[in-house]
Motif scaffolding. Structure first.
Motif, PDB file in Angstrom:
ATOM      1  N   HIS A 151       0.843  -1.190   0.000  1.00  0.00           N
ATOM      2  CA  HIS A 151       0.000   0.000   0.000  1.00  0.00           C
ATOM      3  C   HIS A 151       0.885   1.249   0.000  1.00  0.00           C
ATOM      4  O   HIS A 151       1.897   1.298   0.709  1.00  0.00           O
ATOM      5  CB  HIS A 151      -0.872  -0.031   1.257  1.00  0.00           C
ATOM      6  N   PRO A 152       0.489   2.263  -0.771  1.00  0.00           N
ATOM      7  CA  PRO A 152       1.296   3.490  -0.849  1.00  0.00           C
ATOM      8  C   PRO A 152       1.551   4.162   0.501  1.00  0.00           C
ATOM      9  O   PRO A 152       2.453   5.001   0.599  1.00  0.00           O
ATOM     10  CB  PRO A 152       0.470   4.380  -1.778  1.00  0.00           C
ATOM     11  N   THR A 163       2.075  -0.768  -6.521  1.00  0.00           N
ATOM     12  CA  THR A 163       0.874  -1.297  -7.178  1.00  0.00           C
ATOM     13  C   THR A 163       1.161  -2.668  -7.777  1.00  0.00           C
ATOM     14  O   THR A 163       2.305  -3.016  -8.087  1.00  0.00           O
ATOM     15  CB  THR A 163       0.371  -0.381  -8.313  1.00  0.00           C
ATOM     16  N   TRP A 188      -6.448  -3.287  -2.244  1.00  0.00           N
ATOM     17  CA  TRP A 188      -7.912  -3.177  -2.375  1.00  0.00           C
ATOM     18  C   TRP A 188      -8.378  -1.855  -2.993  1.00  0.00           C
ATOM     19  O   TRP A 188      -9.398  -1.793  -3.658  1.00  0.00           O
ATOM     20  CB  TRP A 188      -8.571  -3.341  -0.995  1.00  0.00           C
ATOM     21  N   TRP A 189      -7.628  -0.793  -2.787  1.00  0.00           N
ATOM     22  CA  TRP A 189      -8.019   0.553  -3.205  1.00  0.00           C
ATOM     23  C   TRP A 189      -7.703   0.814  -4.684  1.00  0.00           C
ATOM     24  O   TRP A 189      -8.125   1.846  -5.223  1.00  0.00           O
ATOM     25  CB  TRP A 189      -7.209   1.573  -2.388  1.00  0.00           C
ATOM     26  N   ASP A 190      -6.964  -0.076  -5.335  1.00  0.00           N
ATOM     27  CA  ASP A 190      -6.384   0.224  -6.651  1.00  0.00           C
ATOM     28  C   ASP A 190      -7.466   0.274  -7.735  1.00  0.00           C
ATOM     29  O   ASP A 190      -8.127  -0.728  -7.986  1.00  0.00           O
ATOM     30  CB  ASP A 190      -5.340  -0.856  -6.975  1.00  0.00           C
ATOM     31  N   PRO A 191      -7.624   1.426  -8.400  1.00  0.00           N
ATOM     32  CA  PRO A 191      -8.642   1.533  -9.449  1.00  0.00           C
ATOM     33  C   PRO A 191      -8.414   0.541 -10.589  1.00  0.00           C
ATOM     34  O   PRO A 191      -9.343   0.198 -11.309  1.00  0.00           O
ATOM     35  CB  PRO A 191      -8.481   2.970  -9.961  1.00  0.00           C
ATOM     36  N   TRP A 214      -8.908  -3.789   5.961  1.00  0.00           N
ATOM     37  CA  TRP A 214      -8.416  -2.418   6.178  1.00  0.00           C
ATOM     38  C   TRP A 214      -9.361  -1.750   7.166  1.00  0.00           C
ATOM     39  O   TRP A 214     -10.531  -1.551   6.881  1.00  0.00           O
ATOM     40  CB  TRP A 214      -8.394  -1.652   4.854  1.00  0.00           C
ATOM     41  N   HIS A 233     -13.239  -2.405   5.677  1.00  0.00           N
ATOM     42  CA  HIS A 233     -13.859  -1.812   4.499  1.00  0.00           C
ATOM     43  C   HIS A 233     -13.746  -2.631   3.215  1.00  0.00           C
ATOM     44  O   HIS A 233     -14.308  -2.266   2.196  1.00  0.00           O
ATOM     45  CB  HIS A 233     -13.222  -0.438   4.241  1.00  0.00           C
ATOM     46  N   ILE A 234     -12.962  -3.701   3.240  1.00  0.00           N
ATOM     47  CA  ILE A 234     -12.655  -4.392   1.978  1.00  0.00           C
ATOM     48  C   ILE A 234     -13.781  -5.320   1.545  1.00  0.00           C
ATOM     49  O   ILE A 234     -14.383  -6.012   2.361  1.00  0.00           O
ATOM     50  CB  ILE A 234     -11.322  -5.157   2.119  1.00  0.00           C
ATOM     51  N   ASP A 235     -14.021  -5.324   0.253  1.00  0.00           N
ATOM     52  CA  ASP A 235     -15.012  -6.205  -0.355  1.00  0.00           C
ATOM     53  C   ASP A 235     -14.309  -7.517  -0.734  1.00  0.00           C
ATOM     54  O   ASP A 235     -13.792  -7.659  -1.839  1.00  0.00           O
ATOM     55  CB  ASP A 235     -15.595  -5.512  -1.592  1.00  0.00           C
TER      56      ASP A 235
END
Lengths: 286, 286
Positions: A151-152, A163, A188-191, A214, A233-235
């Protein structure tokens, strides 16, 4: 007790358990697979660790972790390379000691920016060069180097590979046996996640799938902001479907860094992990 | 005292200063531009804020911030849309009150996942829909909606738009007058940064360039882990060159959230910001 047949308990989830006890906890909770860490292995020595793993009857799903090779050329970099070579040998020994289906996978974390160095592009290039340098030894040992994009939040001080796409760029530029780790916490956040997981699967480069949640608010020590799947929050359905559709059929590690979990009884943690996995991940495995 | 002609003091850097005092601080420290926030404007009322800005002789470089429109369709979403419409009007009024060269730019932060909602893809789609819905009002008011991608550390609870590329995808899909904010704190880690800044510049979509540093260890409240340029890990030369090469020639805001800086005397902070800017950013402006 039994746990899902693809579920692996990562040692870091019960961080304070010595290796022997961690393996017992996993087996007694019905797990058939275990994700090892180097530090508890080093505590007992590799030979004893191999004995313990053999006796456990568990698969070894990966060894965490080596890498940390962003130093400028010089002594620090050479020390890192030498340490990574030892980690390759450890991975081979532990995977051979594990039950059939063990994965000879060494998880690599790039490392952060060296002190005073602001050039993240250069640090990434050095990480790629180090992986290229290690690839022949990995090939010879029959193990897979698995780059874990982080994660960044960790780009400055822990892992400059940020990434999945970047990890795959490095893997593809280096060698066929270099692969990646998909860790829900990190990606998880990566578009671009769906496309990059599919890309990783298409070239057979998903070497490990790790899950944890997360959590917000972040812990004061942000490294420890992970949680049981379903608590944050992760799906997990969405990410797990992507990984399954990409063809990954190996073990799935639950790796949670969180102080309250580390402080809880190990057996309770192992049971809670297995239950969370059944609820959030298992239904989405093909 | 004088400050760099393109330097703008963002109100958030001296968060506790009421608007009148913040404008005085900026002018007395030699700034010619000021980045406004809605809360201090609301404290005095828009009419009074317009008077204060006019009297200051400063440019207004942007208004922070609106957005937060990831709610599911319903009352909460409508409240957000209505609030954004007010923010558009505020932006137009403040930019008109500012000195020539003021930028009618409204900074938009998408907002996080609604409580209990794990679908980041869906939340992003709703943010894009909201921006599309607001675009005609922005066009009518002659203001630019500027999407600020936020560091993935905030993806769950503050901003689901996580990369410059993603912000540009939304902007391009919506309307010509929708643009983006390049904030070093949010984007410095992005492996695709050079390409995306160039892309933003090519379509004239860099509406704001904001700078501050990424500090480690992160503050216990990770939102406050920003610092003066040069105190952390970001390569301001590299990012500033990219932004300059992309054709951006507007004001550059320094926006720092950090408790120690908020607690320091405002004039001292303004001077320190100007010095840090001269050292880390100014040399790389074309």
């Amino acid at each position: 007790m039994s746990a899902h047949p693809r579920l692996s308990l990562n040692q870091a989830t019960i961080k304070y358990a010595p290796l022997a006890e961690a393996l017992d906890v996993a087996r007694e909770a019905g797990y058939t697979s275990f994700g090892a860490w180097r530090e508890p292995v080093a505590e007992v020595g590799l030979d004893r660790a191999v004995e313990l793993v053999k006796a456990s009857g568990l698969r070894v799903s990966s060894l965490c972790r080596a890498g940390f090779f962003t130093a400028q050329p010089g002594a620090a970099r050479q020390t890192a390379i030498d340490d990574n070579r030892r980690a390759i040998d450890e991975t081979a020994a532990l995977a051979a000691a594990g039950a059939p289906g063990s994965a000879p996978v060494l998880v690599l974390v790039a490392g952060g920016l060296p002190a005073g160095d602001h050039d993240v592009v250069g640090a990434r290039a050095r990480a790629a060069e180090a992986i290229a340098e290690l690839a022949p030894a990995a090939r010879a040992a029959g193990i897979t180097l698995a780059i874990e994009p982080m994660h960044p939040i960790f780009a400055a001080d822990r892992g400059v590979v940020s990434t999945l796409g970047q990890a795959l760029d490095i893997a593809e530029s280096v060698a066929p046996e270099v692969a990646v780790v998909v860790d829900t916490y990190h990606v998880w956040w990566d578009p671009d996640l769906a496309a990059q997981i599919a890309r990783a699967g298409a070239s057979g480069r998903i070497a490990s799938y790790q899950v944890c949640d997360w959590m917000t608010p972040l812990s004061a020590d942000s490294l420890l902001s992970r949680g049981y799947m379903g608590d944050g929050h992760i799906d997990f359905g969405a990410v797990t479907r992507l990984v399954a559709d990409a063809g990954y059929d190996g073990d799935i590690e639950v790796e949670i860094f969180r102080q309250e979990i580390w402080d809880a009884p190990y057996a309770e943690v192992a049971a809670r992990v297995a239950a969370a996995f059944d609820e959030t991940v298992a239904p989405f495995l093909s």
